[in-house]
Design a protein around this motif. Sequence first.
Motif, PDB file in Angstrom:
ATOM      1  N   SER A 104       1.238  -4.879  -1.586  1.00 44.21           N
ATOM      2  CA  SER A 104       1.347  -4.459  -2.983  1.00 44.21           C
ATOM      3  C   SER A 104       1.804  -3.016  -3.059  1.00 44.21           C
ATOM      4  O   SER A 104       1.525  -2.206  -2.165  1.00 44.21           O
ATOM      5  CB  SER A 104      -0.006  -4.601  -3.685  1.00 44.21           C
ATOM      6  N   SER A 105       2.486  -2.699  -4.145  1.00 44.12           N
ATOM      7  CA  SER A 105       2.669  -1.307  -4.526  1.00 44.12           C
ATOM      8  C   SER A 105       1.301  -0.647  -4.608  1.00 44.12           C
ATOM      9  O   SER A 105       0.297  -1.300  -4.910  1.00 44.12           O
ATOM     10  CB  SER A 105       3.357  -1.242  -5.895  1.00 44.12           C
ATOM     11  N   LEU A 146       6.847   0.035  -2.180  1.00 33.73           N
ATOM     12  CA  LEU A 146       6.970  -1.005  -3.207  1.00 33.73           C
ATOM     13  C   LEU A 146       6.806  -0.451  -4.628  1.00 33.73           C
ATOM     14  O   LEU A 146       6.807  -1.219  -5.598  1.00 33.73           O
ATOM     15  CB  LEU A 146       5.931  -2.104  -2.978  1.00 33.73           C
ATOM     16  N   ARG A 147       6.710   0.870  -4.765  1.00 34.87           N
ATOM     17  CA  ARG A 147       6.585   1.462  -6.109  1.00 34.87           C
ATOM     18  C   ARG A 147       7.838   1.250  -6.948  1.00 34.87           C
ATOM     19  O   ARG A 147       8.934   1.046  -6.439  1.00 34.87           O
ATOM     20  CB  ARG A 147       6.358   2.972  -5.997  1.00 34.87           C
ATOM     21  N   SER A 177       4.854  -6.221  -6.881  1.00 33.94           N
ATOM     22  CA  SER A 177       5.614  -4.994  -7.081  1.00 33.94           C
ATOM     23  C   SER A 177       6.032  -4.865  -8.545  1.00 33.94           C
ATOM     24  O   SER A 177       5.350  -5.379  -9.438  1.00 33.94           O
ATOM     25  CB  SER A 177       6.827  -4.971  -6.137  1.00 33.94           C
TER      26      SER A 177
END
Length: 251
Positions: free
Chosen positions: A54-55, A85-86, A157
Amino acid sequence: MDVKLIIVRHGETAYNRQHIIQGHLDVPLNENGRIQAFSAGQALKEVKFDAAYSSDLSRAYETAEIVLNHNKPGLNGGIWKCYTLRERGTGVMQGQSSNLLLEEAKERGIPAYKYTPQGGETLEMMTYRAALFFEDLCEDIKLRWKLGQSPTILIASHGGLIKDLLVYLVERKGCTLPKVGNTEYRAISPNCGLTTLNLKLDTELDLKSMQIVDLYNGKHLRGLDLMTTKNHHLSSLSAVSNVLRIRNDSL
């Protein structure tokens, strides 16, 4: 070796609904976003995930948590937080109305998707992050295969990052598109839309082929909220750019 990647965009936030640019701001899910994530979890309830990424922003991480909480087989291990992933950082435009960004880009004579606000990331910078995540993921997949796993992986994301990742995979890595259905991989996924990719690795564990088999699927969201399931919110610079590009292409 076959590997399945299931990519989910985070659920709705208050900024999504208000058309405010989020970028790297850590804006949490609103209640509707949590319902969307629950619905995505129900759609995936029979999937056995071997890993989750995950972000590190809470709206994506909480979405992954909710999806996995409602996934019957469960996940052995935690969710890996990845800065790569941001969403695209938008500098001084973060927290501002998307209309302001469109106006500034127009004043400078720059297409919105090419406009980099002060302190923001360029498109090239975000594409580099997306590519870096994918290459790191491939190395992790190789390790899992050596441990006896043929993994199914969840990735949570953001709309802009997911779009740039798919553009990178299709246009630079030879990823093929669905045989039927929507093939607009340059669009922005709806909140909690699901994208599925199948990867094949050869005996040397090198990437042999990959295919998007399901793109931005939002069937599980039907009836939840017409505003959020039919609208690609202007919550990031990438989303703003995408909407403007579609408008221009339709002229």
